[in-house]
Scaffold this motif. Sequence first.
Motif, PDB file in Angstrom:
ATOM      1  N   THR A 626      32.848  66.647  53.187  1.00 31.99           N
ATOM      2  CA  THR A 626      31.593  66.241  52.563  1.00 31.99           C
ATOM      3  C   THR A 626      31.720  66.417  51.050  1.00 31.99           C
ATOM      4  O   THR A 626      32.492  67.251  50.573  1.00 31.99           O
ATOM      5  N   PRO A 639      30.054  57.516  52.574  1.00 28.42           N
ATOM      6  CA  PRO A 639      30.573  57.888  53.896  1.00 28.42           C
ATOM      7  C   PRO A 639      31.465  56.798  54.480  1.00 28.42           C
ATOM      8  O   PRO A 639      31.140  55.609  54.417  1.00 28.42           O
ATOM      9  N   ALA A 664      29.928  62.775  54.871  1.00 31.26           N
ATOM     10  CA  ALA A 664      28.550  62.743  54.378  1.00 31.26           C
ATOM     11  C   ALA A 664      28.532  63.056  52.891  1.00 31.26           C
ATOM     12  O   ALA A 664      29.475  63.638  52.351  1.00 31.26           O
TER      13      ALA A 664
END
Length: 699
Positions: A626, A639, A664
């Motif tokens: 992430t 993403p 993410a």
Amino acid sequence: MDPFVYQYAIGGLVFVVGLVYAFRQGYVGLSGRPLLTLLAMVGGLACFAALQGWLEYGDMASRPAVPYDGDPLPDRRIGTPLDYGVMIGYFVAILAVGTFFGRGQKSTKDFFFGGQRFSWWLIAFSLVATTIGSYSFVKYSQIAFQHGTASSQTYFNDWFWLPLLLFGWLPILYFSRITSIPEYFERRFSRRARQVATWLLLVYLVGYVGVNLFTMGTALHHLLGWSIPNAALLVGTISAIYVTFGGQTSVIMTDLLQGVMLLATGLVILVLGMDHLGGADAFWEHLPRGHRTAFGNFNTDPDYNAVGIFWQDAIAGSAMFYFLNQGMAMRFMAARSVREGRRAAASVLLVLMPIAAVVVASGGWVGKALTEAGVLPPDLPADRVFYVTAELLAQPGVFGLIMAALTAALMSTVDTLITAIAAIVVNDVYRPTRPQAPESELLKVARVSSVAVTLIGLALVPVFMSFKSIYAAHGAFTAAVTPPLVVALLFGVFWRRFTPAAAVWTLVAGTAAVAASIVWPELVAPFAHGVPEDPTADGLRQYKFTRALYGLTVCAVIGVAVTLFTRPRALDTLRGLVWGTVADAIRRYKGAPGAETESAWATTAVALRAGDDDPSDPDTGLPLATLTRPLADALAAAPGDLLYVTDARVWLGGLRSAHVKVAAVTDASEPRLDLPQSAWEDAVAPHRATRPFRVKRLY
């Protein structure tokens, strides 16, 4: 026929075909970046043509030969105890470097491809060490002593293949995620094609190991007086040890050291020779004019002729080496991106290979100039010229360092070949019979096969000892085994209509036709361009170079004929595997649509995601990371995108790095990348957890 015109007419046609494919895919063009790429491609070819044209036709002054009035050279062991001590120290250093950098091999991807993480310059030097391998110094010094700068013909003709390599094969190879060349044959053609290609490639690679071990034995025989088989056993064992433990990372890191050593050594010999003769002009003018041409005789000498070497080396050999040699494919696959792979290939062919041509031949050129200047006897045996010249010019200890570099050349190709064969054994012989085998079992098979192939290569040494020279043994071998594989792969990549049946027939019937020409050499005569028969040769030794043209022609005819009478596969089943479908290959590689672009570098903090169960993406197998919004904006990442994160120390060349996929984007205000455990271990050194890292978005 004029060899310069002949080679640039045919080689230029190969080059233009590559440019046409590149133009149709947008890699080269008439404006913007594609125009710059086109100018770079054409400019590179023009540089080689200008250099070879000057060597072939230039007006050059020469000095008369000086009679030698010294004593005959004694037939003795070369070097001093200090020299041998330096050589032993070098062996120990190579083992230490190879085993150190080979620690932590957790998977076959690590073992064979080094995790696809290395920078272009590291790959480039490793490629040079592989290219100027075990036979190069001994082989080309002998040819350079006998034929002069014509020995550079091999190194200056690879540029013909560059457009097809960079813009056709390389992106397909990289994005298709194949683990071996035979796997491509199955995905492009059929399971049967893969099986045939597997065994033909194993013959090629194992035979190559035998040629290289033969060269090892020859070199140490001249240095130490040992028998050729025993000397080959020693160095082959050392190579097998560090490859067995470390795989591709060990090979790349040891070859980096050896590549630097090789380049430095050849240049040192050249500089010392010039100084001994009184300067660069004196060295150049002491070479006879016939030793300063770009090409040898066109077709008059069966042992060394320009037409045969062109077809055997520049066409069949170079195509095999850059497109089908598993070791070279693994080098390109170890690059962190396709762009890095292209940079490595272009820098090798345009810059490092011309330097390598000087490096490997310098002993022969200097030796010939020294005989013409009366410093060495004119009857100096060509197979000893490198050792005698180096010992004459270097001080004790320095000579040992030069011999250590020669040993580097002897080892650098063998280590690549051993890992290449292990990759094929694991992925194309063992894995299909044990598809559920765990990584630990596959790693064990890779290591066992690394040892086994070394033993088989040693068993082949006596076969190659029957040839007149290392050059003859290598040329005859490659001319005989490469044509079926070269034709099948090139047709498969660049001719969508080429059928699975045609591929199998090309491999099987083409191999049979080449084998028939060994039994009946007169089959090659119509393709020999007037090269005379060698009354002392038969079978594999007769027409040993022009057999490549015979094989390529027969295989091409078989491939075209069978294709016209068999059904091709639908294009939808070939997307990502043939030219013009790279976008499909990127989609499979990334798990989402993409393009061959990269973002600029961004500098950021990296953190370990606490309590992470280390998830990976099901499409790519990459760890899921992430990142925060500021970093995502800097990289234009979202993403599904792929990121490359690396230690900020550029000189590491990617040793501390990892590929991840963005899972993410968070709303935190500081730029930060959060890595799962596996990526953290690859990219972050224990003492640098708080240091900034560099991140790039790929594709």
